[in-house]
Design an enzyme around this catalytic site. Structure first.
Site, PDB file in Angstrom:
ATOM      1  CG  HIS A   1      16.844 -69.312 -23.338  1.00  0.00           C
ATOM      2  ND1 HIS A   1      17.287 -69.583 -22.074  1.00  0.00           N
ATOM      3  CD2 HIS A   1      17.820 -68.557 -23.928  1.00  0.00           C
ATOM      4  CE1 HIS A   1      18.474 -69.040 -21.893  1.00  0.00           C
ATOM      5  NE2 HIS A   1      18.823 -68.394 -23.003  1.00  0.00           N
TER       6      HIS A   1
ATOM      7  CG  HIS B   1      16.666 -66.032 -20.432  1.00  0.00           C
ATOM      8  ND1 HIS B   1      16.427 -65.859 -21.774  1.00  0.00           N
ATOM      9  CD2 HIS B   1      17.980 -65.744 -20.272  1.00  0.00           C
ATOM     10  CE1 HIS B   1      17.531 -65.484 -22.388  1.00  0.00           C
ATOM     11  NE2 HIS B   1      18.498 -65.408 -21.488  1.00  0.00           N
TER      12      HIS B   1
ATOM     13  CB  CYS C   1      33.204 -65.115 -29.243  1.00  0.00           C
ATOM     14  SG  CYS C   1      31.568 -65.834 -29.549  1.00  0.00           S
TER      15      CYS C   1
ATOM     16  CB  CYS D   1      30.695 -65.094 -25.231  1.00  0.00           C
ATOM     17  SG  CYS D   1      31.192 -66.527 -26.047  1.00  0.00           S
TER      18      CYS D   1
ATOM     19  CB  CYS E   1      33.658 -69.235 -29.537  1.00  0.00           C
ATOM     20  SG  CYS E   1      32.638 -69.096 -28.076  1.00  0.00           S
TER      21      CYS E   1
ATOM     22  CG  HIS F   1      28.399 -68.943 -28.729  1.00  0.00           C
ATOM     23  ND1 HIS F   1      29.020 -68.167 -27.777  1.00  0.00           N
ATOM     24  CD2 HIS F   1      27.068 -68.880 -28.478  1.00  0.00           C
ATOM     25  CE1 HIS F   1      28.093 -67.639 -26.993  1.00  0.00           C
ATOM     26  NE2 HIS F   1      26.919 -68.055 -27.401  1.00  0.00           N
TER      27      HIS F   1
ATOM     28  CE  LYS G   1      24.670 -74.361 -25.404  1.00  0.00           C
ATOM     29  NZ  LYS G   1      25.802 -73.595 -25.746  1.00  0.00           N
TER      30      LYS G   1
ATOM     31  CE  LYS H   1      15.379 -70.320 -32.123  1.00  0.00           C
ATOM     32  NZ  LYS H   1      16.166 -69.127 -31.867  1.00  0.00           N
TER      33      LYS H   1
HETATM   34  N1  MSP Z   1      23.809 -60.443 -20.543  1.00  0.00           N
HETATM   35  C1  MSP Z   1      24.624 -61.409 -19.895  1.00  0.00           C
HETATM   36  C2  MSP Z   1      24.548 -61.251 -18.391  1.00  0.00           C
HETATM   37  C3  MSP Z   1      24.945 -59.910 -17.879  1.00  0.00           C
HETATM   38  S1  MSP Z   1      24.768 -59.807 -16.150  1.00  0.00           S
HETATM   39  C4  MSP Z   1      25.487 -58.384 -15.742  1.00  0.00           C
HETATM   40  C5  MSP Z   1      24.146 -62.809 -20.277  1.00  0.00           C
HETATM   41  N2  MSP Z   1      22.918 -62.904 -20.772  1.00  0.00           N
HETATM   42  S2  MSP Z   1      22.225 -64.273 -21.238  1.00  0.00           S
HETATM   43  O1  MSP Z   1      20.922 -63.898 -21.729  1.00  0.00           O
HETATM   44  O2  MSP Z   1      23.078 -64.970 -22.130  1.00  0.00           O
HETATM   45  O3  MSP Z   1      22.094 -65.171 -19.964  1.00  0.00           O
HETATM   46  C6  MSP Z   1      21.337 -64.708 -18.854  1.00  0.00           C
HETATM   47  C7  MSP Z   1      21.385 -65.726 -17.729  1.00  0.00           C
HETATM   48  O4  MSP Z   1      20.770 -66.934 -18.177  1.00  0.00           O
HETATM   49  C8  MSP Z   1      22.800 -66.087 -17.315  1.00  0.00           C
HETATM   50  O5  MSP Z   1      22.919 -66.174 -15.909  1.00  0.00           O
HETATM   51  C9  MSP Z   1      23.011 -67.443 -17.938  1.00  0.00           C
HETATM   52  O6  MSP Z   1      23.907 -68.257 -17.223  1.00  0.00           O
HETATM   53  C10 MSP Z   1      21.606 -68.005 -17.862  1.00  0.00           C
HETATM   54  N3  MSP Z   1      21.410 -69.097 -18.807  1.00  0.00           N
HETATM   55  C11 MSP Z   1      21.523 -69.055 -20.166  1.00  0.00           C
HETATM   56  N4  MSP Z   1      21.294 -70.307 -20.666  1.00  0.00           N
HETATM   57  C12 MSP Z   1      21.045 -71.162 -19.651  1.00  0.00           C
HETATM   58  C13 MSP Z   1      20.615 -72.496 -19.546  1.00  0.00           C
HETATM   59  N5  MSP Z   1      20.485 -73.293 -20.595  1.00  0.00           N
HETATM   60  N6  MSP Z   1      20.311 -72.968 -18.320  1.00  0.00           N
HETATM   61  C14 MSP Z   1      20.328 -72.168 -17.207  1.00  0.00           C
HETATM   62  N7  MSP Z   1      20.710 -70.908 -17.264  1.00  0.00           N
HETATM   63  C15 MSP Z   1      21.299 -70.434 -18.419  1.00  0.00           C
HETATM   64  O7  MSP Z   1      24.900 -63.753 -20.060  1.00  0.00           O
END
Ligand code: MSP
Length: 500
Positions: free
Chosen positions: A18, A21, A126, A129, A143, A146, A293, A296
């Site tokens: 997304h 990421h 949870c 998370c 949570c 979430h 935020k 979906k």
């Molecule tokens: N798997 C764990 C991270 C493990 S690192 C050893 C995780 N994954 S995640 O897919 O949920 O998130 C990955 C990264 O994307 C995290 O740094 C998280 O903060 C970031 N983001 C997730 N949603 C986000 C936004 N809406 N905006 C910006 N970054 C965000 O957490």
């Protein structure tokens, strides 16, 4: 030559990648590319976090085995990196043997040291998370992240004596004021460390999808203990290369996972006898255009792939790097993206290159070489400012500095009006100054909008260049195929169906 090891968080591949990421990878990529431009030896790691209950549940839902599921999903994240022109040097998956061996090894090291002990865990979990919560952390029983009720779990679990490292961690953070960036986050963690650190549950025995404990295969390693280790397994822990790469220079992460990276991770490393990373850079969250935020359920999700299909990779990269303030939350507005695309990318940059290419073609048959022309423009101060911003992890400000250069070149073009100059030497001098300025700017731009930067290089007949080539006078130009870099775009109106 300095080394520079930069990482992103590794993503949960339970669903498609997304905007959050995309943001994290793009900013980390800009830093990696900047350091390569400075001729540093860069190692840039990203990857996927594939174990745990969340992934096991998602696989079940998809009717697949966890391994099949993560193989399919992880491939999507790799493709996503290619789409966004992420220049990662490696992609680590926690289900790879090279990672599993290191994770088990480190767990054993800490266990053998007596820092991990068996007990029972009873509490709230949870799975979304992959985090344990205390009653007081919940919001109306849900949570805090979430909004769903965590499950009460009771199972035997191994615990990591994290409390033992609290004082050492506090001292480390105090001695390293740049360990956590931005400062607000640094202060937040120091203040949270005033409370005693509880030991951490680091194994689960109620499901199987994880790395079995080396000392007790009826448990799997807790997914966060497992995942954090990617930063050392991906750097070749146990091999010669690890010694060159570690410690990481920057972990780029989002604000929701700061505790794991600035408290749990250094404590794990202290226990394993490994140096902590030098810096954790915490970015904010990307919300929708109203600051809500994305979700979906609310129907306000903006898909990064969709944005790339409409406007191109560099437009998305440019927008995310420039428009979202570094270290803070930011709103994603497609309308704003289109405005910046048309004014900054298409007008300021695209038109400048096109105008210049046209004069190069019509007046010089496409070729202009250095003949010791006088230098009329100097950007050294702005370049230094941009560099300072990149080193202090303020990429948005660095890109603004670079735009100052572009604006100055445009003013110079307008002031000198090369299309009106009659004197040949004068015209050559002015055009050489414009071309050199574009060439120099384009070196800097390659860290942010690499696709465009390559197109500009090809149009002007230039080779790939680095900071060593920033000096006026080294450019020789030979026009390639002219190309509009950013064709003007309009915001596609969403169709609104009137209610019957
Ligand atoms: N798997 C764990 C991270 C493990 S690192 C050893 C995780 N994954 S995640 O897919 O949920 O998130 C990955 C990264 O994307 C995290 O740094 C998280 O903060 C970031 N983001 C997730 N949603 C986000 C936004 N809406 N905006 C910006 N970054 C965000 O957490």
């Amino acid at each position: 030559m300095a080394k520079f090891y930069i990482t992103t968080a590794i993503d949960y591949p339970n669903a498609a990648p997304h905007m959050g990421h995309a943001y994290e990878k793009i900013i980390a990529d800009a830093y990696a590319r900047w350091h390569r431009l400075k001729n540093d030896e860069v190692f840039f790691l990203t990857g996927t976090d594939e174990h745990g209950l969340k992934l096991q549940n998602a696989a079940e839902k998809a009717g697949m085995s966890p391994k099949e599921f993560v193989d399919r999903q992880s491939a999507k994240f790799k493709d996503f990196c290619r789409l966004l022109k992420i220049s990662n040097d490696d992609f680590i998956r926690t289900s790879e043997t090279r990672h599993e061996l290191v994770a088990a090894n480190i767990f054993k090291k800490v266990f053998d040291k007596g820092d991990i002990y068996l007990s029972d865990y009873e509490g709230l979990y949870c799975a979304e998370c992959e985090t344990f919560y205390l009653e007081k952390d919940l919001i109306n029983g849900n949570c805090p992240v979430h909004g769903i009720p965590p499950k009460q779990v009771k199972e035997p679990s191994y615990f990591f004596r994290m409390g033992k490292y609290q004082e050492k961690l506090r001292e480390f953070i105090v001695a390293n004021p740049d360990f956590i960036v931005p400062k607000t986050r640094y202060n937040e963690i120091l203040s949270r460390l005033k409370e005693p650190l509880r030991d951490l549950s680091v194994s689960r025995s109620s499901f199987k999808w994880g790395i079995p404990l080396p000392n007790d295969p009826s448990h799997v390693i807790y997914v966060w203990f497992d995942a954090l280790i990617n930063y050392v397994s991906g750097a070749g822990y146990g091999t010669q290369s690890f010694k060159k790469i570690w410690p990481a220079d920057v972990h780029v992460i989002g604000k929701d996972i700061i505790w794991f990276h600035t408290v749990i991770w250094p404590c794990m490393l202290f226990a394993a006898g490994i140096e902590p990373p030098k810096k954790v850079y915490v970015h904010g969250f990307i919300n929708d255009e109203h600051g809500e935020k994305m979700s979906k359920a609310k129907g306000n999700v903006i898909d990064p792939v969709d944005m790339v299909n409409k406007y191109g990779t560099d437009a998305l990269r440019y927008y995310l790097i420039r428009a979202i303030p570094s270290g803070a939350d930011g709103n994603f507005s497609e309308k704003d993206l289109v405005t910046r695309y048309n004014t900054e990318l298409a007008n300021d940059l695209g038109n400048l290159v096109m105008r210049t290419a046209k004069i190069l073609e019509s007046k010089f048959n496409g070729v202009l070489k250095n003949e010791n022309f006088r230098q009329e423009l100097n950007f050294d101060e702005i370049i230094d400012a941009a560099d300072k911003y990149m080193l202090s992890l303020e990429h948005d400000k660095a890109l603004s500095e670079i735009w100052k250069i572009i604006n100055r070149i445009n003013s110079y073009v307008n002031q000198t009006a090369p299309w009106q100059i009659k004197d040949e030497h004068e015209l050559k001098t002015v055009m050489y100054n414009i071309l050199e300025s574009i060439r120099i700017t384009n070196i800097l731009l390659s860290a942010f909008i690499p696709e465009t930067s390559e197109k500009i290089r090809k149009q002007l007949g230039l080779k790939e260049q680095t900071f060593r080539d920033l000096k006026f006078g080294s450019g020789n130009f030979k026009l390639g195929k002219k190309e509009i870099l950013f064709p003007k775009k309009e915001l596609e109106k969403k169709e609104i169906f009137p209610l019957e």
